[in-house]
Design an enzyme around this catalytic site. Structure first.
Site, PDB file in Angstrom:
ATOM      1  N   THR A   1      -1.706  20.966  66.579  1.00  0.00           N
ATOM      2  CA  THR A   1      -1.847  19.557  66.237  1.00  0.00           C
ATOM      3  C   THR A   1      -1.079  19.182  64.984  1.00  0.00           C
ATOM      4  O   THR A   1      -0.552  18.071  64.874  1.00  0.00           O
ATOM      5  CB  THR A   1      -3.343  19.210  66.058  1.00  0.00           C
ATOM      6  OG1 THR A   1      -4.035  19.469  67.276  1.00  0.00           O
ATOM      7  CG2 THR A   1      -3.530  17.755  65.687  1.00  0.00           C
TER       8      THR A   1
ATOM      9  N   SER B   1      -1.912  25.931  71.540  1.00  0.00           N
ATOM     10  CA  SER B   1      -2.683  27.162  71.338  1.00  0.00           C
ATOM     11  C   SER B   1      -3.525  27.540  72.553  1.00  0.00           C
ATOM     12  O   SER B   1      -3.958  28.690  72.669  1.00  0.00           O
ATOM     13  CB  SER B   1      -3.580  27.042  70.098  1.00  0.00           C
ATOM     14  OG  SER B   1      -4.680  26.193  70.322  1.00  0.00           O
TER      15      SER B   1
END
Length: 340
Positions: A12, A57
């Protein structure tokens, strides 16, 4: 000047909003540098290695752990510390895996990221990254203060293999309830020196073999024989059994018989609790006495993330199941607290 090696995997922290779809998509490290002009004012020599392509991820794999660990090994002598910018969803898995792969570590490896992208006005990315860099270069009398793999988020430094993500909606994304916070970042950095690992005098080495033949049996009231059998009869070498409370299970004979047969067949069963706080205490109650007698392994207060990656590491290191079983119950990287 402090030399810090930054590994940018994605996450992010480096995302931008796609104007057409309104969703966040990964971008390169230049976006981060552009939005944190303070980096240019720091007395740091930063070298950045960006993954190509940048990854979410959720797509993390043992092969990527090996790539990260190898980068650290190859650049170990030239840098004061390492910062890995990583998506928060699987950060605790990566931190745990790296803690087992990087044996005898005597420099900081700090994983960090953010809950909001770097370009957002209220982002937590700026403070997380700047403080992670400061921790990665922290020294006393010329030696690193931190000798382990950690997670830094929301002004707290946690031991990596003691942490888990518990909240996706707050900046306080991680917790480590079974082990103290290593550093608290306020006006000053407050170190909990008694909680930090000290690997002084150890030889640093990289372990590259991981065996992911691990399965998970999460118990719930009413679990069927078919579900239990499917997990226990998989081709995994070890089974992580997430039990109730301090390590308790049903005492139905069919269930206990299945566990016994699985152990007789040469598989390891590691007992960890579904509770986030506390430890497995095999034999404390009658419902876990049978588990201890049949040879179920005690995972004590290990997190799920640490249990998974520790078994992968041990299975990569040892061909004999008895060796995996022996070390699974030992504290090898500060990942568990053995109860008397």
């Amino acid at each position: 000047m402090n030399n810090v090696f930054v590994i940018y995997t994605g996450g992010t922290i480096g995302m931008v909003r796609d104007e057409q779809t309104g969703t966040f998509i990964p971008f390169d490290f230049d976006l981060i540098a552009k939005n944190i002009p303070e980096l240019a004012r720091l007395n740091y020599n930063l070298r950045v290695h960006s993954f190509t392509p940048i990854i979410d991820s959720s797509n993390m794999t043992p092969a990527i752990w090996l790539e990260m660990a190898s980068l650290i090994k190859d650049n170990y002598d030239d840098y004061d510390g390492f910062v890995i910018l990583h998506g928060s969803d699987t950060m605790a898995f990566s931190a745990s895996a790296l803690s087992f792969m990087l044996d005898g570590l005597q420099k900081p490896v700090i994983l960090s990221g953010s809950q909001l992208p770097i370009g957002e006005i209220r982002t937590d990315a700026r403070e997380n990254l700047i403080t992670a860099l400061e921790l990665a270069s922290a020294k006393k009398r010329g030696k690193s203060l931190i000798h382990e793999v950690c997670i830094f988020f929301d002004n707290k430094l946690f031991r990596g293999n003691r942490s888990f993500k518990y909240n996706s909606a707050k900046f306080e994304a991680f917790r480590s309830p079974n082990y103290p916070v290593l550093v608290e970042a306020g006006v000053y950095l407050k170190y909990n020196n008694d909680a930090l690992l000290n690997n002084s005098g150890m030889d640093f080495q990289l372990h590259t073999r991981l065996d992911d033949a691990v399965s998970v049996l999460k118990l719930y009231p009413g679990i069927s024989r078919q579900v239990v059998r499917a997990v226990l009869e998989s081709d995994a070498r070890s089974v992580i059994m997430e039990t109730f409370g301090s390590g308790n299970t049903t005492t139905d004979s069919w269930f206990l018989d299945m566990l016994r047969q699985t152990i007789r067949n040469g598989k390891n069963i590691l007992n960890i609790s579904q509770c986030k706080v506390g430890s497995v205490e095999l034999g404390r109650y009658e419902t876990s006495k049978w588990l201890k007698e049949m040879g179920v392994l005690n995972g004590y207060d290990m997190t799920f993330e640490a249990a998974v990656t520790k078994l992968m590491y041990l299975q990569g290191e040892f061909n004999k199941q008895s060796d995996v079983a022996y070390w699974a119950e030992k504290n090898i990287r500060g990942e568990l607290t053995v109860q008397d």
